[in-house]
Design a protein around this motif. Structure first.
Motif, PDB file in Angstrom:
ATOM      1  N   ALA A 239       0.822  -1.210   0.000  1.00 24.56           N
ATOM      2  CA  ALA A 239       0.000   0.000   0.000  1.00 24.56           C
ATOM      3  C   ALA A 239       0.857   1.261   0.000  1.00 24.56           C
ATOM      4  CB  ALA A 239      -0.930  -0.003   1.211  1.00 24.56           C
ATOM      5  N   ILE A 240       2.068   1.166   0.541  1.00 24.44           N
ATOM      6  CA  ILE A 240       2.942   2.345   0.589  1.00 24.44           C
ATOM      7  C   ILE A 240       3.702   2.497  -0.732  1.00 24.44           C
ATOM      8  CG2 ILE A 240       4.998   3.327   1.705  1.00 24.44           C
ATOM      9  CD1 ILE A 240       4.037   1.903   4.309  1.00 24.44           C
ATOM     10  N   ILE A 241       4.228   1.402  -1.264  1.00 27.73           N
ATOM     11  CA  ILE A 241       5.152   1.500  -2.402  1.00 27.73           C
ATOM     12  C   ILE A 241       4.441   1.507  -3.765  1.00 27.73           C
ATOM     13  CG2 ILE A 241       7.046   0.300  -3.591  1.00 27.73           C
ATOM     14  CD1 ILE A 241       7.987  -0.552  -0.737  1.00 27.73           C
ATOM     15  N   LEU A 242       3.447   0.653  -3.948  1.00 31.76           N
ATOM     16  CA  LEU A 242       2.799   0.557  -5.269  1.00 31.76           C
ATOM     17  C   LEU A 242       2.335   1.905  -5.855  1.00 31.76           C
ATOM     18  CD1 LEU A 242       1.702  -1.373  -7.542  1.00 31.76           C
ATOM     19  CD2 LEU A 242      -0.472  -1.275  -6.341  1.00 31.76           C
ATOM     20  N   PRO A 243       1.661   2.765  -5.049  1.00 35.46           N
ATOM     21  CA  PRO A 243       1.205   4.032  -5.617  1.00 35.46           C
ATOM     22  C   PRO A 243       2.352   4.884  -6.177  1.00 35.46           C
ATOM     23  CG  PRO A 243       0.186   3.668  -3.489  1.00 35.46           C
ATOM     24  CD  PRO A 243       1.205   2.590  -3.654  1.00 35.46           C
ATOM     25  N   LEU A 244       3.494   4.862  -5.489  1.00 33.07           N
ATOM     26  CA  LEU A 244       4.621   5.662  -5.971  1.00 33.07           C
ATOM     27  C   LEU A 244       5.248   5.055  -7.219  1.00 33.07           C
ATOM     28  CD1 LEU A 244       5.989   8.334  -5.012  1.00 33.07           C
ATOM     29  CD2 LEU A 244       4.286   7.452  -3.460  1.00 33.07           C
ATOM     30  N   VAL A 245       5.231   3.727  -7.327  1.00 39.80           N
ATOM     31  CA  VAL A 245       5.711   3.085  -8.557  1.00 39.80           C
ATOM     32  C   VAL A 245       4.812   3.526  -9.715  1.00 39.80           C
ATOM     33  CG1 VAL A 245       6.113   0.890  -9.736  1.00 39.80           C
ATOM     34  CG2 VAL A 245       6.674   1.105  -7.325  1.00 39.80           C
ATOM     35  N   GLU A 246       3.512   3.578  -9.471  1.00 42.49           N
ATOM     36  CA  GLU A 246       2.582   4.039 -10.508  1.00 42.49           C
ATOM     37  C   GLU A 246       2.858   5.497 -10.876  1.00 42.49           C
ATOM     38  OE1 GLU A 246      -1.402   1.322  -9.676  1.00 42.49           O
ATOM     39  OE2 GLU A 246      -1.425   3.417  -9.104  1.00 42.49           O
ATOM     40  N   LEU A 247       3.058   6.317  -9.860  1.00 37.96           N
ATOM     41  CA  LEU A 247       3.288   7.748 -10.108  1.00 37.96           C
ATOM     42  C   LEU A 247       4.579   7.979 -10.886  1.00 37.96           C
ATOM     43  CD1 LEU A 247       2.461  10.736  -9.561  1.00 37.96           C
ATOM     44  CD2 LEU A 247       3.883  10.627  -7.523  1.00 37.96           C
ATOM     45  N   ILE A 248       5.673   7.376 -10.410  1.00 31.82           N
ATOM     46  CA  ILE A 248       6.975   7.612 -11.044  1.00 31.82           C
ATOM     47  C   ILE A 248       6.983   7.039 -12.470  1.00 31.82           C
ATOM     48  CG2 ILE A 248       9.467   7.116 -10.911  1.00 31.82           C
ATOM     49  CD1 ILE A 248       8.692   8.998  -8.693  1.00 31.82           C
ATOM     50  N   SER A 249       6.416   5.838 -12.671  1.00 34.18           N
ATOM     51  CA  SER A 249       6.375   5.271 -14.021  1.00 34.18           C
ATOM     52  C   SER A 249       5.494   6.126 -14.930  1.00 34.18           C
ATOM     53  CB  SER A 249       5.820   3.845 -14.003  1.00 34.18           C
ATOM     54  OG  SER A 249       6.440   3.095 -13.022  1.00 34.18           O
ATOM     55  N   GLY A 250       4.362   6.588 -14.397  1.00 35.27           N
ATOM     56  CA  GLY A 250       3.465   7.450 -15.175  1.00 35.27           C
ATOM     57  C   GLY A 250       4.163   8.731 -15.588  1.00 35.27           C
ATOM     58  N   LEU A 251       4.845   9.346 -14.614  1.00 33.79           N
ATOM     59  CA  LEU A 251       5.575  10.586 -14.908  1.00 33.79           C
ATOM     60  C   LEU A 251       6.652  10.352 -15.954  1.00 33.79           C
ATOM     61  CD1 LEU A 251       6.138  12.347 -11.459  1.00 33.79           C
ATOM     62  CD2 LEU A 251       4.950  13.277 -13.442  1.00 33.79           C
ATOM     63  N   SER A 252       7.360   9.229 -15.831  1.00 32.70           N
ATOM     64  CA  SER A 252       8.460   9.022 -16.768  1.00 32.70           C
ATOM     65  C   SER A 252       7.930   8.718 -18.169  1.00 32.70           C
ATOM     66  CB  SER A 252       9.460   7.981 -16.248  1.00 32.70           C
ATOM     67  OG  SER A 252       8.991   6.711 -16.420  1.00 32.70           O
ATOM     68  N   LEU A 253       6.737   8.122 -18.273  1.00 38.66           N
ATOM     69  CA  LEU A 253       6.121   7.973 -19.599  1.00 38.66           C
ATOM     70  C   LEU A 253       5.747   9.332 -20.160  1.00 38.66           C
ATOM     71  CD1 LEU A 253       3.608   4.969 -19.557  1.00 38.66           C
ATOM     72  CD2 LEU A 253       5.885   5.073 -20.523  1.00 38.66           C
ATOM     73  N   LEU A 254       5.129  10.143 -19.321  1.00 43.38           N
ATOM     74  CA  LEU A 254       4.642  11.458 -19.766  1.00 43.38           C
ATOM     75  C   LEU A 254       5.802  12.347 -20.208  1.00 43.38           C
ATOM     76  CD1 LEU A 254       1.935  13.040 -19.880  1.00 43.38           C
ATOM     77  CD2 LEU A 254       2.501  13.968 -17.650  1.00 43.38           C
TER      78      LEU A 254
ATOM     79  N   ILE B 279      11.108  10.116 -19.934  1.00 45.49           N
ATOM     80  CA  ILE B 279      12.376   9.733 -19.294  1.00 45.49           C
ATOM     81  C   ILE B 279      12.375   8.207 -19.172  1.00 45.49           C
ATOM     82  CG2 ILE B 279      13.775   9.964 -17.198  1.00 45.49           C
ATOM     83  CD1 ILE B 279      12.240  12.648 -16.752  1.00 45.49           C
ATOM     84  N   TYR B 280      13.314   7.543 -19.762  1.00 49.66           N
ATOM     85  CA  TYR B 280      13.356   6.073 -19.796  1.00 49.66           C
ATOM     86  C   TYR B 280      11.993   5.470 -20.188  1.00 49.66           C
ATOM     87  CZ  TYR B 280      17.475   6.827 -16.782  1.00 49.66           C
ATOM     88  OH  TYR B 280      18.651   7.238 -16.252  1.00 49.66           O
ATOM     89  N   PRO B 281      11.369   5.930 -21.276  1.00 48.48           N
ATOM     90  CA  PRO B 281      10.002   5.480 -21.577  1.00 48.48           C
ATOM     91  C   PRO B 281       9.880   3.970 -21.765  1.00 48.48           C
ATOM     92  CG  PRO B 281      10.947   6.642 -23.446  1.00 48.48           C
ATOM     93  CD  PRO B 281      11.882   6.847 -22.297  1.00 48.48           C
ATOM     94  N   ARG B 282      10.909   3.359 -22.372  1.00 44.89           N
ATOM     95  CA  ARG B 282      10.802   1.918 -22.628  1.00 44.89           C
ATOM     96  C   ARG B 282      10.779   1.138 -21.313  1.00 44.89           C
ATOM     97  NH1 ARG B 282      14.437  -0.259 -27.177  1.00 44.89           N
ATOM     98  NH2 ARG B 282      12.577   0.300 -28.342  1.00 44.89           N
ATOM     99  N   SER B 283      11.639   1.512 -20.377  1.00 45.41           N
ATOM    100  CA  SER B 283      11.676   0.800 -19.099  1.00 45.41           C
ATOM    101  C   SER B 283      10.426   1.083 -18.279  1.00 45.41           C
ATOM    102  CB  SER B 283      12.908   1.227 -18.307  1.00 45.41           C
ATOM    103  OG  SER B 283      14.042   1.072 -19.121  1.00 45.41           O
ATOM    104  N   ALA B 284       9.946   2.345 -18.334  1.00 49.51           N
ATOM    105  CA  ALA B 284       8.723   2.667 -17.597  1.00 49.51           C
ATOM    106  C   ALA B 284       7.558   1.854 -18.156  1.00 49.51           C
ATOM    107  CB  ALA B 284       8.425   4.159 -17.691  1.00 49.51           C
ATOM    108  N   ALA B 285       7.516   1.709 -19.493  1.00 45.01           N
ATOM    109  CA  ALA B 285       6.442   0.921 -20.104  1.00 45.01           C
ATOM    110  C   ALA B 285       6.538  -0.533 -19.657  1.00 45.01           C
ATOM    111  CB  ALA B 285       6.509   1.013 -21.625  1.00 45.01           C
ATOM    112  N   LEU B 286       7.764  -1.022 -19.493  1.00 45.08           N
ATOM    113  CA  LEU B 286       7.946  -2.407 -19.051  1.00 45.08           C
ATOM    114  C   LEU B 286       7.442  -2.581 -17.619  1.00 45.08           C
ATOM    115  CD1 LEU B 286       9.085  -4.927 -20.398  1.00 45.08           C
ATOM    116  CD2 LEU B 286      11.251  -4.503 -19.271  1.00 45.08           C
ATOM    117  N   ILE B 287       7.753  -1.610 -16.755  1.00 43.10           N
ATOM    118  CA  ILE B 287       7.264  -1.678 -15.368  1.00 43.10           C
ATOM    119  C   ILE B 287       5.739  -1.659 -15.367  1.00 43.10           C
ATOM    120  CG2 ILE B 287       7.118  -0.426 -13.174  1.00 43.10           C
ATOM    121  CD1 ILE B 287       9.956   0.563 -13.655  1.00 43.10           C
ATOM    122  N   ILE B 288       5.162  -0.745 -16.155  1.00 41.12           N
ATOM    123  CA  ILE B 288       3.703  -0.621 -16.185  1.00 41.12           C
ATOM    124  C   ILE B 288       3.065  -1.891 -16.744  1.00 41.12           C
ATOM    125  CG2 ILE B 288       1.869   0.573 -17.491  1.00 41.12           C
ATOM    126  CD1 ILE B 288       3.143   3.177 -16.558  1.00 41.12           C
TER     127      ILE B 288
END
Lengths: 155, 164
Positions: A59-74, A77-86
């Motif tokens: 509950a603590i970590i998942l939301p920030l993973v979503e936020l940081i990956s979302g931001l990096s897609l937008l 920044i590292y879009p390919r890796s962020a897409a892989l995480i997502i």
């Protein structure tokens, strides 16, 4: 893959559109989870799948993973890796939703807010669509538009 | 595809996420404990948030004991759930005081019941915290004799005790 499909997958306008849609979706999805971790922790508990020790850390970590990956897609920044995480998150969501649908366990999705929304099967369908979008971003092989760090540009 | 680079980037992204998650949770007023109370038998489930009300010593942890208190007729059972839930079924003789309408309803409640009334709050089941929050809100208004029946309406109903 036929040529039309390959062109779609390699169209840089489609790539940036999907990247922004997916990025904004994940940033939006992370918002309520970061604002009310107590509610989100209960949602995680309600899925009835995770051991006790993992519920609060998820509950603590998942939301920030979503936020940081979302931001990096937008921001591109590292879009390919962020897409892989997502894509990894989406696969996990699809897996978790499907398990609970199959065993008939009632749960609160908690995807975008704590309010109940849509039927579980619709949620799976929606996640599959996001997954296809994520795959396009991941597999895209051309020059990406609007990227801050163009590490994957061919030189 | 350069997997080495991708793995490095993923480590960076996840590392930034984890560090910011812990930082945000630490400083946020709604942050939660790293280890919560997620096992139902010992009591109400709770993330132990900084803002959480957690009054373990005021909890009535057995339906049987709640029934004894109920049968003694000394306690007023107060339902913290919404009025709609209350109308759909509640512990017989209980009073509705939905947490969401607390500020609107508390004055009328105070006129009806003095602050030394023995009150037992409840909500739906062990996974809800509203009965705990209601206890806290009532305590703040001067009600010092409040206990929390943590199994709530569902626990009461499943024992076949009086409802209406």
């Amino acid at each position: 893959m036929n040529n039309n499909l390959r062109n779609l997958f390699n169209n840089s306008w489609i790539e940036i559109a999907l990247r922004w849609i997916l990025g904004i979706t994940f940033i939006y999805a992370s918002y309520y989870k970061i604002m009310s971790p107590t509610d989100f922790a209960k949602v995680v508990y309600g899925y009835n799948l995770f051991p006790e020790v993992l519920i609060s850390p998820i509950a603590i970590i998942l939301p920030l993973v979503e936020l940081i990956s979302g931001l990096s897609l937008l921001l591109g920044i590292y879009p390919r890796s962020a897409a892989l995480i997502i894509n990894g998150l989406l696969l996990a969501f699809i897996f978790i939703l499907t398990i609970n649908i199959i065993r008939g366990h009632e749960f609160d999705c908690g995807c975008f807010s704590t309010k109940k929304a849509g039927s579980p099967k619709m949620m799976v369908a929606r996640d599959v669509i996001y997954l296809v979008m994520g795959l396009q971003i991941f597999l895209f092989n051309g020059v990406r538009k609007g990227c801050f760090i163009r590490l994957d540009r061919k030189t | 595809m350069e997997w080495n680079k991708i793995i490095k980037e993923i480590i960076i992204l996840l590392g930034v996420s984890i560090i910011s998650a812990i930082t945000v949770n630490f400083f946020s007023p709604s942050g939660i404990a790293l280890v919560g109370q997620w096992d139902e038998p010992p009591g109400v489930i709770a993330s132990k948030a900084i803002s959480d009300v957690f009054s373990g010593e005021l909890e009535i942890k057995h339906v049987r004991i709640a029934k004894q208190i109920y049968d003694s007729g000394e306690a007023l059972f107060v339902d913290a759930r919404s009025l709609e839930d209350f109308k759909n079924g509640h512990i017989k003789g209980s009073e509705s005081l939905p947490l969401g309408k607390f500020d609107d309803l508390i004055e009328a409640f105070e006129k009806k019941y003095s602050t030394d009334t023995f009150i037992v709050t409840y909500c739906s089941e062990r996974s809800c915290n509203d009965s705990h929050t209601l206890e806290q809100r009532l305590f703040d208004r001067g009600y010092v004799n409040v206990s929390i029946f943590i199994d709530g309406y569902q626990g009461w109903k499943s024992e076949g005790y009086p409802i209406e």
